[in-house]
Design a protein around this motif. Sequence first.
Motif, PDB file in Angstrom:
ATOM      1  N   LEU A   9      90.129  23.180 -24.574  1.00  9.70           N
ATOM      2  CA  LEU A   9      90.555  23.016 -25.881  1.00  9.70           C
ATOM      3  C   LEU A   9      90.284  21.486 -26.199  1.00  9.70           C
ATOM      4  O   LEU A   9      90.499  20.707 -25.357  1.00  9.70           O
ATOM      5  N   PRO A  10      89.822  21.105 -27.457  1.00  9.35           N
ATOM      6  CA  PRO A  10      89.637  19.556 -27.848  1.00  9.35           C
ATOM      7  C   PRO A  10      90.937  19.012 -28.007  1.00  9.35           C
ATOM      8  O   PRO A  10      92.006  19.392 -28.032  1.00  9.35           O
ATOM      9  N   GLU A  11      90.799  17.522 -27.617  1.00 11.04           N
ATOM     10  CA  GLU A  11      92.230  16.952 -27.758  1.00 11.04           C
ATOM     11  C   GLU A  11      92.616  16.690 -29.216  1.00 11.04           C
ATOM     12  O   GLU A  11      91.889  16.792 -30.051  1.00 11.04           O
ATOM     13  N   GLY A  12      94.073  16.664 -29.272  1.00 11.14           N
ATOM     14  CA  GLY A  12      94.671  16.625 -30.394  1.00 11.14           C
ATOM     15  C   GLY A  12      95.036  18.050 -31.091  1.00 11.14           C
ATOM     16  O   GLY A  12      94.157  18.971 -31.179  1.00 11.14           O
ATOM     17  N   GLY A  13      96.334  18.073 -31.527  1.00 12.94           N
ATOM     18  CA  GLY A  13      96.946  19.326 -32.056  1.00 12.94           C
ATOM     19  C   GLY A  13      95.923  19.768 -33.380  1.00 12.94           C
ATOM     20  O   GLY A  13      95.926  20.937 -33.330  1.00 12.94           O
ATOM     21  N   LYS A  14      95.721  18.961 -34.284  1.00  6.10           N
ATOM     22  CA  LYS A  14      95.046  19.225 -35.535  1.00  6.10           C
ATOM     23  C   LYS A  14      93.406  19.709 -35.047  1.00  6.10           C
ATOM     24  O   LYS A  14      92.983  20.789 -35.772  1.00  6.10           O
ATOM     25  N   SER A  15      92.765  19.274 -33.959  1.00  3.97           N
ATOM     26  CA  SER A  15      91.501  19.440 -33.718  1.00  3.97           C
ATOM     27  C   SER A  15      91.563  20.867 -32.843  1.00  3.97           C
ATOM     28  O   SER A  15      90.609  21.474 -33.182  1.00  3.97           O
ATOM     29  N   ARG A  16      92.538  21.249 -32.420  1.00  3.88           N
ATOM     30  CA  ARG A  16      92.749  22.223 -31.518  1.00  3.88           C
ATOM     31  C   ARG A  16      92.988  23.611 -32.653  1.00  3.88           C
ATOM     32  O   ARG A  16      92.342  24.689 -32.437  1.00  3.88           O
ATOM     33  N   ARG A  17      93.564  23.144 -33.743  1.00  2.34           N
ATOM     34  CA  ARG A  17      94.023  24.198 -34.772  1.00  2.34           C
ATOM     35  C   ARG A  17      92.825  24.466 -35.544  1.00  2.34           C
ATOM     36  O   ARG A  17      92.547  25.601 -35.530  1.00  2.34           O
ATOM     37  N   VAL A  18      91.995  23.595 -35.675  1.00  2.00           N
ATOM     38  CA  VAL A  18      90.608  23.775 -36.573  1.00  2.00           C
ATOM     39  C   VAL A  18      89.540  24.690 -35.552  1.00  2.00           C
ATOM     40  O   VAL A  18      89.056  25.535 -35.975  1.00  2.00           O
ATOM     41  N   TYR A  19      89.558  24.153 -34.258  1.00  2.00           N
ATOM     42  CA  TYR A  19      88.642  24.842 -33.235  1.00  2.00           C
ATOM     43  C   TYR A  19      89.043  26.184 -33.145  1.00  2.00           C
ATOM     44  O   TYR A  19      88.063  27.175 -33.253  1.00  2.00           O
ATOM     45  N   LEU A  20      90.477  26.580 -33.157  1.00  2.00           N
ATOM     46  CA  LEU A  20      90.800  27.908 -32.904  1.00  2.00           C
ATOM     47  C   LEU A  20      90.691  28.801 -34.100  1.00  2.00           C
ATOM     48  O   LEU A  20      90.170  30.166 -33.989  1.00  2.00           O
ATOM     49  N   LEU A  21      90.762  28.184 -35.248  1.00  2.00           N
ATOM     50  CA  LEU A  21      90.551  28.948 -36.537  1.00  2.00           C
ATOM     51  C   LEU A  21      88.963  29.288 -36.668  1.00  2.00           C
ATOM     52  O   LEU A  21      88.730  30.341 -36.925  1.00  2.00           O
ATOM     53  N   LEU A  22      88.130  28.106 -36.250  1.00  2.00           N
ATOM     54  CA  LEU A  22      86.607  28.323 -36.488  1.00  2.00           C
ATOM     55  C   LEU A  22      86.371  29.469 -35.438  1.00  2.00           C
ATOM     56  O   LEU A  22      85.530  30.231 -35.645  1.00  2.00           O
ATOM     57  N   ARG A  23      86.807  29.407 -34.106  1.00  2.00           N
ATOM     58  CA  ARG A  23      86.193  30.366 -33.162  1.00  2.00           C
ATOM     59  C   ARG A  23      86.695  31.835 -33.472  1.00  2.00           C
ATOM     60  O   ARG A  23      85.986  32.734 -33.364  1.00  2.00           O
ATOM     61  N   GLU A  24      88.103  31.954 -34.137  1.00  2.00           N
ATOM     62  CA  GLU A  24      88.374  33.265 -34.437  1.00  2.00           C
ATOM     63  C   GLU A  24      87.389  33.669 -35.720  1.00  2.00           C
ATOM     64  O   GLU A  24      86.970  34.943 -35.757  1.00  2.00           O
ATOM     65  N   ARG A  25      87.116  32.927 -36.385  1.00  2.00           N
ATOM     66  CA  ARG A  25      86.220  33.400 -37.798  1.00  2.00           C
ATOM     67  C   ARG A  25      84.837  33.661 -37.080  1.00  2.00           C
ATOM     68  O   ARG A  25      84.148  34.729 -37.681  1.00  2.00           O
ATOM     69  N   ILE A  26      84.229  33.260 -36.242  1.00  2.00           N
ATOM     70  CA  ILE A  26      82.999  33.259 -35.484  1.00  2.00           C
ATOM     71  C   ILE A  26      83.232  34.532 -34.987  1.00  2.00           C
ATOM     72  O   ILE A  26      82.171  35.769 -35.003  1.00  2.00           O
ATOM     73  N   SER A  27      83.961  34.855 -34.053  1.00  2.00           N
ATOM     74  CA  SER A  27      84.219  36.200 -32.960  1.00  2.00           C
ATOM     75  C   SER A  27      84.412  37.236 -34.066  1.00  2.00           C
ATOM     76  O   SER A  27      84.081  38.220 -33.715  1.00  2.00           O
ATOM     77  N   GLY A  28      85.132  36.852 -35.239  1.00  2.00           N
ATOM     78  CA  GLY A  28      85.451  38.262 -36.172  1.00  2.00           C
ATOM     79  C   GLY A  28      84.270  38.477 -37.188  1.00  2.00           C
ATOM     80  O   GLY A  28      84.372  39.422 -37.988  1.00  2.00           O
ATOM     81  N   GLY A  29      83.218  37.573 -37.216  1.00  2.00           N
ATOM     82  CA  GLY A  29      82.052  37.913 -37.833  1.00  2.00           C
ATOM     83  C   GLY A  29      82.085  37.384 -39.279  1.00  2.00           C
ATOM     84  O   GLY A  29      81.170  37.509 -40.127  1.00  2.00           O
ATOM     85  N   ILE A  30      83.064  36.562 -39.573  1.00  2.00           N
ATOM     86  CA  ILE A  30      83.270  35.810 -40.905  1.00  2.00           C
ATOM     87  C   ILE A  30      82.191  34.984 -40.984  1.00  2.00           C
ATOM     88  O   ILE A  30      81.541  34.894 -41.958  1.00  2.00           O
ATOM     89  N   TYR A  31      81.611  34.299 -39.805  1.00  2.00           N
ATOM     90  CA  TYR A  31      80.746  33.268 -39.799  1.00  2.00           C
ATOM     91  C   TYR A  31      79.709  34.219 -38.789  1.00  2.00           C
ATOM     92  O   TYR A  31      79.911  34.098 -37.666  1.00  2.00           O
ATOM     93  N   ALA A  32      78.680  34.793 -39.664  1.00  2.00           N
ATOM     94  CA  ALA A  32      77.648  35.569 -38.605  1.00  2.00           C
ATOM     95  C   ALA A  32      77.007  34.560 -37.780  1.00  2.00           C
ATOM     96  O   ALA A  32      76.560  33.745 -38.019  1.00  2.00           O
ATOM     97  N   ASP A  33      76.204  35.408 -36.908  1.00  2.00           N
ATOM     98  CA  ASP A  33      75.383  34.685 -35.898  1.00  2.00           C
ATOM     99  C   ASP A  33      74.199  34.298 -36.780  1.00  2.00           C
ATOM    100  O   ASP A  33      73.626  35.212 -37.494  1.00  2.00           O
ATOM    101  N   GLY A  34      73.799  32.901 -36.604  1.00  2.00           N
ATOM    102  CA  GLY A  34      72.853  32.590 -37.166  1.00  2.00           C
ATOM    103  C   GLY A  34      72.994  31.733 -38.586  1.00  2.00           C
ATOM    104  O   GLY A  34      72.193  31.060 -39.171  1.00  2.00           O
ATOM    105  N   SER A  35      73.965  31.911 -38.825  1.00  2.00           N
ATOM    106  CA  SER A  35      74.705  31.429 -40.286  1.00  2.00           C
ATOM    107  C   SER A  35      74.948  30.085 -39.773  1.00  2.00           C
ATOM    108  O   SER A  35      74.917  29.605 -38.929  1.00  2.00           O
ATOM    109  N   VAL A  36      75.004  29.152 -41.000  1.00  2.00           N
ATOM    110  CA  VAL A  36      75.462  27.751 -41.154  1.00  2.00           C
ATOM    111  C   VAL A  36      76.947  27.551 -41.255  1.00  2.00           C
ATOM    112  O   VAL A  36      77.265  27.926 -42.518  1.00  2.00           O
ATOM    113  N   LEU A  37      77.597  26.758 -40.468  1.00  2.00           N
ATOM    114  CA  LEU A  37      79.185  26.486 -40.893  1.00  2.00           C
ATOM    115  C   LEU A  37      79.066  25.691 -42.208  1.00  2.00           C
ATOM    116  O   LEU A  37      78.261  24.960 -42.524  1.00  2.00           O
ATOM    117  N   PRO A  38      80.059  25.625 -42.927  1.00  2.00           N
ATOM    118  CA  PRO A  38      80.314  24.803 -44.010  1.00  2.00           C
ATOM    119  C   PRO A  38      80.017  23.433 -43.463  1.00  2.00           C
ATOM    120  O   PRO A  38      80.412  22.837 -42.370  1.00  2.00           O
TER     121      PRO A  38
END
Length: 265
Positions: A9-38
């Motif tokens: 996990l990245p350092e810092g509570g806020k960075s971890r929160r964003v990392y986990l949320l983005l990771r969940e969206r990627i694994s759940g298909g909200i951000y599909a393979d090959g797409s560009v993140l905001p």
Amino acid sequence: MRDTASVQLPEGGKSRRVYLLLRERISGGIYADGSVLPSEHKLCAEHGVSRVTIRRALDALCQDGLIKKRVGAGSIVRSNRIIDTPLAADMGTLVPQIVRMGEESTARLLSFSYGPAPKTVSSALGLADGARVQTAVRVRDADGAAFSHLTTHVPEKIAQSYSEADLATTPLFQLLERSGVQIGSARQSVTAALASPDVADALGVSVGTALLGLTRVVMDADGSGVEYLSALYRPDMFRLEMSLHRVGDSQDRHWEPITDKDGGG
């Protein structure tokens, strides 16, 4: 299989929160393979954090192999890197245990909505791109404590047979069968997961807590997809038990699970 235990996990509570949320969206298909993140600017505005915080989260995702940074092109999603070759196991007694838990616990409905199915869901259920599904998020409680976070996706045509009030009081399997669905089969997998901010809040655990993740795809008697379930369980409140017996002759003896057809409970 990529070693999920090596994820840092990245350092810092806020960075971890964003990392986990983005990771969940990627694994759940909200951000599909090959797409560009905001863009970093949009992510800063969405999460209310600094650009340094966003960059730490993106760097961690990049180290995990989940995104690839390209100068001038943003961060490209590589969701197929989450698990390259998943391990499979025959969990012969898991379904009866899950059903029994539903009968012996209560569920709280957190959200109920209709919208286009995430790519992961439409692919698993055999739906056309852009097909609409009913998505519900529930938390299941036992003895007043939350132990599971459940997200279900049901094709819109089937879900129109029940209401939000129905789902708040009746198990989904019963609603599907009441609507005339003849459930034929299901396939599911069990893996490890980390609690994202919204899941952590619902389950009463810290962000990043290790959870047990279960994904189940249910098909009807004709082989059409009728439900996609993504469930997260607190490991301190959920235990999977399985009875085994020794079978085979001589050097071919091995362990097999005792299922209902074997006379096991």
